[in-house]
Design a protein around this motif. Structure first.
Motif, short mmCIF file in Angstrom:
data_model
loop_
_atom_site.label_atom_id
_atom_site.label_comp_id
_atom_site.label_asym_id
_atom_site.label_seq_id
_atom_site.Cartn_x
_atom_site.Cartn_y
_atom_site.Cartn_z
N GLY A 264 0.66 -1.29 0.02
CA GLY A 264 0.02 0.08 -0.15
C GLY A 264 0.85 1.33 -0.03
N LYS A 265 2.00 1.15 -0.34
CA LYS A 265 2.87 2.27 -0.52
C LYS A 265 3.13 2.88 -1.92
CE LYS A 265 5.93 0.52 3.26
NZ LYS A 265 7.31 -0.18 3.57
N ILE A 266 3.09 4.21 -2.06
CA ILE A 266 3.28 4.84 -3.29
C ILE A 266 4.92 5.48 -3.38
CG2 ILE A 266 2.49 6.86 -4.57
CD1 ILE A 266 -0.23 6.17 -4.08
N TYR A 267 5.47 5.32 -4.30
CA TYR A 267 6.72 5.94 -4.81
C TYR A 267 6.83 6.92 -6.03
CZ TYR A 267 8.21 2.29 -1.38
OH TYR A 267 8.43 1.27 -0.21
N THR A 268 7.38 7.81 -6.04
CA THR A 268 7.33 8.88 -7.04
C THR A 268 8.79 9.08 -7.51
OG1 THR A 268 7.10 10.53 -5.77
CG2 THR A 268 4.94 9.48 -6.38
N THR A 269 8.91 9.44 -8.66
CA THR A 269 10.28 10.07 -9.07
C THR A 269 9.96 11.10 -10.48
OG1 THR A 269 12.47 9.54 -9.94
CG2 THR A 269 10.82 8.48 -10.82
N GLY A 270 10.75 12.06 -10.46
CA GLY A 270 10.85 12.90 -11.65
C GLY A 270 10.28 14.35 -11.32
N TYR A 271 9.95 14.98 -12.46
CA TYR A 271 9.38 16.37 -12.41
C TYR A 271 8.56 16.65 -11.25
CZ TYR A 271 8.77 21.11 -14.10
OH TYR A 271 8.41 22.68 -14.20
N ASN A 272 8.36 17.71 -10.54
CA ASN A 272 7.45 17.90 -9.42
C ASN A 272 7.10 19.35 -9.08
OD1 ASN A 272 5.91 16.82 -7.40
ND2 ASN A 272 7.61 17.42 -5.89
N THR A 273 7.24 20.11 -10.04
CA THR A 273 7.03 21.54 -9.75
C THR A 273 5.66 22.03 -9.32
OG1 THR A 273 8.93 22.13 -11.28
CG2 THR A 273 7.26 23.99 -10.87
N ARG A 274 4.74 20.98 -9.81
CA ARG A 274 3.29 21.33 -9.27
C ARG A 274 2.95 20.47 -8.17
NH1 ARG A 274 5.39 23.19 -14.39
NH2 ARG A 274 3.89 24.93 -14.67
N GLY A 275 3.87 19.84 -7.54
CA GLY A 275 3.75 19.10 -6.20
C GLY A 275 2.83 17.94 -6.19
N TRP A 276 2.88 17.12 -7.37
CA TRP A 276 1.90 15.77 -7.44
C TRP A 276 2.38 14.70 -6.72
CZ3 TRP A 276 3.54 10.91 -9.42
CH2 TRP A 276 4.80 11.05 -9.68
N ALA A 277 3.71 14.96 -6.34
CA ALA A 277 4.35 13.61 -5.49
C ALA A 277 3.83 13.31 -4.15
CB ALA A 277 6.01 13.75 -5.66
N ASN A 343 -2.87 25.09 -7.35
CA ASN A 343 -2.02 23.93 -7.24
C ASN A 343 -1.83 23.38 -5.59
OD1 ASN A 343 -1.88 24.07 -10.04
ND2 ASN A 343 -0.05 24.79 -9.85
N THR A 344 -1.43 22.08 -5.46
CA THR A 344 -1.33 21.63 -3.98
C THR A 344 -0.28 20.81 -3.88
OG1 THR A 344 -2.31 20.77 -1.93
CG2 THR A 344 -3.21 20.06 -4.25
N ASN A 345 0.73 20.59 -3.08
CA ASN A 345 1.89 19.78 -2.81
C ASN A 345 1.44 18.87 -1.65
OD1 ASN A 345 2.51 21.22 -0.34
ND2 ASN A 345 4.04 22.38 -1.86
N ALA A 346 0.34 18.94 -1.27
CA ALA A 346 -0.25 18.13 -0.08
C ALA A 346 -1.59 17.52 -0.58
CB ALA A 346 -0.54 19.01 1.13
N PRO A 347 -2.05 16.28 -0.23
CA PRO A 347 -3.19 15.82 -0.88
C PRO A 347 -4.42 16.74 -0.26
CG PRO A 347 -1.99 13.92 0.22
CD PRO A 347 -1.30 15.39 0.56
N VAL A 348 -5.63 16.74 -1.02
CA VAL A 348 -6.90 17.52 -0.90
C VAL A 348 -7.89 16.26 -1.16
CG1 VAL A 348 -6.03 19.82 -1.31
CG2 VAL A 348 -6.82 18.49 -3.05
N ILE A 349 -9.24 16.59 -0.84
CA ILE A 349 -10.14 15.79 -0.73
C ILE A 349 -11.05 16.09 -2.15
CG2 ILE A 349 -12.17 14.74 0.13
CD1 ILE A 349 -10.78 15.19 2.87
N PRO A 350 -11.07 15.28 -3.24
CA PRO A 350 -12.05 15.62 -4.28
C PRO A 350 -13.52 15.18 -3.93
CG PRO A 350 -10.78 13.60 -4.89
CD PRO A 350 -10.21 14.03 -3.59
N GLN A 351 -14.54 16.00 -4.55
CA GLN A 351 -15.81 15.68 -4.02
C GLN A 351 -16.94 15.81 -5.23
OE1 GLN A 351 -17.01 17.96 -0.71
NE2 GLN A 351 -15.02 18.08 0.22
#
Length: 497
Positions: A264-277, A343-351
């Motif tokens: 259940g872990k997520i790992y990311t790499t690469g470009y991150n200027t918009r904070g998706w990681a 934009n957000t680099n921390a998780p938000v809740i879609p509704q």
């Protein structure tokens, strides 16, 4: 794409469309016809298409007898027919037409005695870039690559383009068989390979660390990025931890990659200027790093994820093991569906929002998420397990089936039927025919945007559990199968005849 269609049959010219011709010479000399060739089908009947991938100005299919066909742009050898010609017809990959017809040896018809088990195309998500590379995995677990190779994305140890499939030296994979692969990018391509032992190797363009090899240097041969326990990769998985999902995408030279593991872990790499990681920062990552916020962080609580947007303007949707959803990253078009366009680099809740009323709770029961993007224009399509569709983000050309064509799917409208949609930034329930909502089983947005974002060529198609096919959006070139050449703002069935 999502159609498994019977191939090899062309009807007389129909009023709305044409089939295509597959030459299938290897099937005709297989054991199905009393020959000795290996390209027989499981049922002895004519080969069928079992996988179809489409990119900008190109297409690639795999038949159920292991034959592979490519068509479209071929300026760097992408058609795999020993030429650098663009083809307007399907071409059997592996050699020239004459060489495949003769089938005298495997140095010219390189797949004469081999069946392919899987195929991949790199520019499936590229906006207006026909440059690409191709790959296939044969039934023995060996990898074959061809096409553009400017950054070593073919993994053969050089940057020379290849107009015939070339086998990657198995030594690059530590003598391990490959069981899956992912290709992405146009002129800046990257390749990722998953071996039978659970390792990820990567090669190609790496200017933003998207290969996950702890550098920004290009790699002309596959390098180890993720390993099983103690395997020496830049990311070493825990004991018993395996990769269950992998995804990569790019826009131009900007790229990223992400994986989910059995823990259940997520790992990311690469470009991150918009904070998706989901790291709480906008810092670039040059190796696969576990998300530090939200689902997939800590001891791991993610059940699934979907990348939307692209490598430069990237976002992510993550489903938790509790069934709830989170989203993160680029949000300039309300594509995170959280009531904001920041934009957000921390998780938000879609509704969800229905009839202009925000339901006020986290999305739940989500089956899949799809996005369409170009430049920094984005939208999102969300499918629930109950067969309902919700949309957010851009609605150019009416591609979100809201009943009108406007900049955003959540533009405020007071419809004559009394259903009001508001500019609230949440996922909206689109306009659909009465027998569709609650019966959708697959969604596929497609199209592209001009490099400056000024023009949009977007459509979306759905298939229902009643086997209905409908689509809406971009109208030019008779894309709806009719003679009308006009856009549809609501999902409508195409004429077939």
């Amino acid at each position: 794409f999502f159609f498994h269609a019977q191939a090899g049959i062309r009807d007389s010219v129909a009023s709305r469309g044409l089939g295509d011709v597959y030459k299938r010479q290897d099937w005709y000399r297989s054991t199905d016809h009393g020959g000795t060739g290996v390209h027989n089908t499981p049922d002895g009947k004519a080969p069928k298409v079992i996988k179809y991938q489409a990119g900008y100005e190109t297409g690639l299919v795999l038949m159920n007898n292991g034959e592979v066909y490519h068509w479209g742009y071929g300026g760097h050898g992408q058609n795999g027919d020993a030429s650098n010609s663009t083809r307007s017809f399907t071409q059997r990959v592996g050699g020239t037409y004459q060489e495949i017809y003769d089938a005298t040896n495997t140095s010219t018809h390189v797949w004469r005695d081999l069946r392919m088990a899987d195929v991949h195309l790199s520019n499936w998500a590229c906006q207006g870039d026909s440059t690409h590379h191709c790959g296939a995995i044969d039934e023995n677990g060996d990898v074959w690559m061809w096409g553009y190779n400017g950054y070593g994305q073919l993994g053969i140890g050089s940057t020379s383009n290849q107009n015939r499939p070339q086998k990657i030296n198995n030594a690059f994979f530590n003598i391990q068989k490959v069981r899956d692969m992912w290709l992405c990018g146009g002129s800046y391509g990257s390749s990722y390979f998953l071996t039978a032992q659970g390792r990820i190797y990567s090669c190609g363009y790496n200017g933003y660390g998207q290969l996950g090899i702890n550098s920004t240097s290009q790699a002309t041969a596959p390098l180890l990025a993720i390993s099983e326990n103690g395997g020496g990769g830049h990311l070493e998985l825990g004991v018993g931890e395996t990769i269950t999902k992998f995804w990569c995408d790019e826009r131009g030279s900007y790229g990223r990659a992400c994986c989910l593991t059995s823990d259940g872990k997520i790992y990311t790499t690469g470009y991150n200027t918009r904070g998706w990681a989901m790291s709480g920062t906008t810092s670039q990552q040059n190796k696969f790093t576990q998300a530090s916020l939200g689902y997939g962080s800590g001891t791991g609580s993610a059940a699934n994820f979907w990348l939307i947007g692209n490598g430069e303007y990237g976002s992510i949707y993550v489903k938790g093991q509790d069934g709830n959803m989170q989203a993160c990253g680029s949000n300039n078009n309300y594509q995170l569906c959280n009531g904001s366009s920041s934009n957000t680099n921390a998780p938000v809740i879609p509704q969800f929002s229905v009839g202009g009323t925000n339901l006020g709770v986290s999305m739940k029961d989500v089956k899949g998420v799809w996005g369409m993007s170009g430049y920094d224009y984005h939208n999102v399509f969300i499918l629930t397990n109950g067969g309902h569709m919700f949309v957010g983000g851009r609605n150019n050309r009416g591609s979100s089936s809201m009943g009108w064509s406007a900049d955003y799917a959540n533009a405020s409208q007071d419809r004559q039927n009394g259903v009001e949609d508001r500019s609230n930034g949440y996922a909206q329930m689109p306009r659909l025919m009465n027998d569709c909502q609650g019966h959708i089983r697959s969604i596929r947005p497609f199209g592209y945007t001009s490099n400056d974002g000024s023009s949009h060529y977007w459509r979306c198609s759905i298939i229902t559990d009643r086997n209905r096919f409908l689509h809406c959006g971009y109208e030019s070139h008779y894309m709806d199968g009719s003679m009308r050449n006009h856009r549809e703002h609501i999902m409508s069935p195409p004429p077939i005849g």
